[in-house]
Write a protein that holds these residues in place. Structure first.
Motif, PDB file in Angstrom:
ATOM      1  N   UNK A 106       0.762  -1.272  -0.168  1.00 37.09           N
ATOM      2  CA  UNK A 106      -0.107   0.000   0.073  1.00 37.09           C
ATOM      3  C   UNK A 106       0.936   1.068  -0.049  1.00 37.09           C
ATOM      4  N   UNK A 107       2.090   1.018   0.290  1.00 34.30           N
ATOM      5  CA  UNK A 107       3.279   2.181   0.157  1.00 34.30           C
ATOM      6  C   UNK A 107       4.102   2.005  -0.422  1.00 34.30           C
ATOM      7  N   UNK A 108       4.093   2.178  -1.734  1.00 36.39           N
ATOM      8  CA  UNK A 108       5.489   1.843  -2.562  1.00 36.39           C
ATOM      9  C   UNK A 108       6.625   2.706  -2.495  1.00 36.39           C
ATOM     10  N   UNK A 109       6.285   3.755  -1.685  1.00 42.52           N
ATOM     11  CA  UNK A 109       7.516   4.697  -1.435  1.00 42.52           C
ATOM     12  C   UNK A 109       8.584   3.881  -0.112  1.00 42.52           C
ATOM     13  N   UNK A 110       7.892   3.217   0.294  1.00 43.49           N
ATOM     14  CA  UNK A 110       8.602   2.501   1.905  1.00 43.49           C
ATOM     15  C   UNK A 110       8.737   1.000   1.075  1.00 43.49           C
ATOM     16  N   UNK A 111       8.541   0.623   0.032  1.00 46.65           N
ATOM     17  CA  UNK A 111       8.795  -0.977  -0.251  1.00 46.65           C
ATOM     18  C   UNK A 111      10.301  -1.217  -0.497  1.00 46.65           C
ATOM     19  N   UNK A 112      10.666  -2.520  -0.607  1.00 49.61           N
ATOM     20  CA  UNK A 112      12.041  -2.817  -0.705  1.00 49.61           C
ATOM     21  C   UNK A 112      12.382  -2.381  -1.947  1.00 49.61           C
ATOM     22  N   UNK A 113      13.482  -1.621  -2.247  1.00 55.06           N
ATOM     23  CA  UNK A 113      13.887  -1.172  -3.560  1.00 55.06           C
ATOM     24  C   UNK A 113      14.240  -2.437  -4.629  1.00 55.06           C
ATOM     25  N   UNK A 114      14.774  -3.480  -3.867  1.00 58.89           N
ATOM     26  CA  UNK A 114      15.221  -4.624  -5.045  1.00 58.89           C
ATOM     27  C   UNK A 114      13.898  -5.409  -5.529  1.00 58.89           C
ATOM     28  N   UNK A 115      12.726  -5.352  -4.726  1.00 57.08           N
ATOM     29  CA  UNK A 115      11.534  -5.848  -5.151  1.00 57.08           C
ATOM     30  C   UNK A 115      10.999  -4.998  -6.439  1.00 57.08           C
ATOM     31  N   UNK A 116      11.194  -3.710  -6.277  1.00 61.16           N
ATOM     32  CA  UNK A 116      10.827  -2.775  -7.341  1.00 61.16           C
ATOM     33  C   UNK A 116      11.638  -2.877  -8.414  1.00 61.16           C
ATOM     34  N   UNK A 117      12.675  -2.856  -8.280  1.00 58.80           N
ATOM     35  CA  UNK A 117      14.010  -2.801  -9.413  1.00 58.80           C
ATOM     36  C   UNK A 117      13.965  -4.204 -10.077  1.00 58.80           C
ATOM     37  N   UNK A 118      13.496  -5.369  -9.744  1.00 64.03           N
ATOM     38  CA  UNK A 118      13.635  -6.773 -10.461  1.00 64.03           C
ATOM     39  C   UNK A 118      12.260  -7.173 -11.113  1.00 64.03           C
ATOM     40  N   UNK A 119      11.183  -6.371 -10.654  1.00 59.17           N
ATOM     41  CA  UNK A 119       9.760  -6.433 -11.025  1.00 59.17           C
ATOM     42  C   UNK A 119       9.863  -6.554 -12.526  1.00 59.17           C
ATOM     43  N   UNK A 120       9.195  -7.668 -13.159  1.00 59.66           N
ATOM     44  CA  UNK A 120       9.280  -7.639 -14.684  1.00 59.66           C
ATOM     45  C   UNK A 120       7.722  -6.799 -15.050  1.00 59.66           C
ATOM     46  N   UNK A 121       6.755  -6.613 -14.073  1.00 55.15           N
ATOM     47  CA  UNK A 121       5.575  -6.259 -14.306  1.00 55.15           C
ATOM     48  C   UNK A 121       5.218  -5.427 -13.061  1.00 55.15           C
ATOM     49  N   UNK A 122       4.905  -3.759 -13.280  1.00 57.67           N
ATOM     50  CA  UNK A 122       4.512  -3.321 -12.049  1.00 57.67           C
ATOM     51  C   UNK A 122       3.103  -2.684 -12.304  1.00 57.67           C
ATOM     52  N   UNK A 123       2.275  -2.721 -11.588  1.00 61.89           N
ATOM     53  CA  UNK A 123       0.631  -1.938 -11.753  1.00 61.89           C
ATOM     54  C   UNK A 123       0.475  -1.440 -10.492  1.00 61.89           C
ATOM     55  N   UNK A 124       0.021   0.004 -10.654  1.00 65.64           N
ATOM     56  CA  UNK A 124      -0.599   0.577  -9.587  1.00 65.64           C
ATOM     57  C   UNK A 124      -1.932   1.273  -9.935  1.00 65.64           C
ATOM     58  N   UNK A 125      -2.575   1.276  -8.779  1.00 63.82           N
ATOM     59  CA  UNK A 125      -3.818   2.057  -9.015  1.00 63.82           C
ATOM     60  C   UNK A 125      -3.738   3.491  -8.390  1.00 63.82           C
TER      61      UNK A 125
END
Length: 121
Positions: A31-50
């Protein structure tokens, strides 16, 4: 697993960095992408946000998706933006309307769009 905004714990980071090429799929929800683990975001093949309420979250997702933050600011409930790292494409849609708008066309044809009417801009 719960992580923090810093670098991922050793084993988790190794799974994220090496797992994708070995076919491992990891689903991460926050629910808080700014506080998410940066490795998760940088390795994501697909990112979807509302729609996101916090400026820091919109800025974080805009940076990760390489889009203008106003694109995320303008989302209304049930709207979504999707970023495909494989071809850098960006799509926008709404869960009720089932229409997809191509915000940025990627360099690989997207076969999974055939079932939806497209609004091209």
């Amino acid at each position: 697993m719960v992580t923090c905004t810093a670098k991922a714990p050793l084993a988790w980071g190794k799974l994220l960095r090496r797992g994708r090429k070995r076919g491992i799929k990891v689903v991460v929800v926050t629910q808080r992408p700014a506080e998410a683990d940066k490795t998760c975001l940088s390795q994501a093949a697909l990112i979807r946000t509302g729609a996101l309420g916090r400026e820091a979250d919109r800025a974080s997702m805009a940076k990760e998706m390489n889009v203008n933050a106003t694109l995320l600011t303008d989302l209304i409930p049930l709207d979504w933006i999707e970023f495909h790292r494989s071809d850098l494409s960006v799509l926008k849609g709404n869960l009720e309307k089932k229409e997809i708008e191509i915000i940025r066309r990627g360099y690989i044809a997207r076969k999974n769009l055939i079932n939806f009417p497209l609004t091209l801009h």
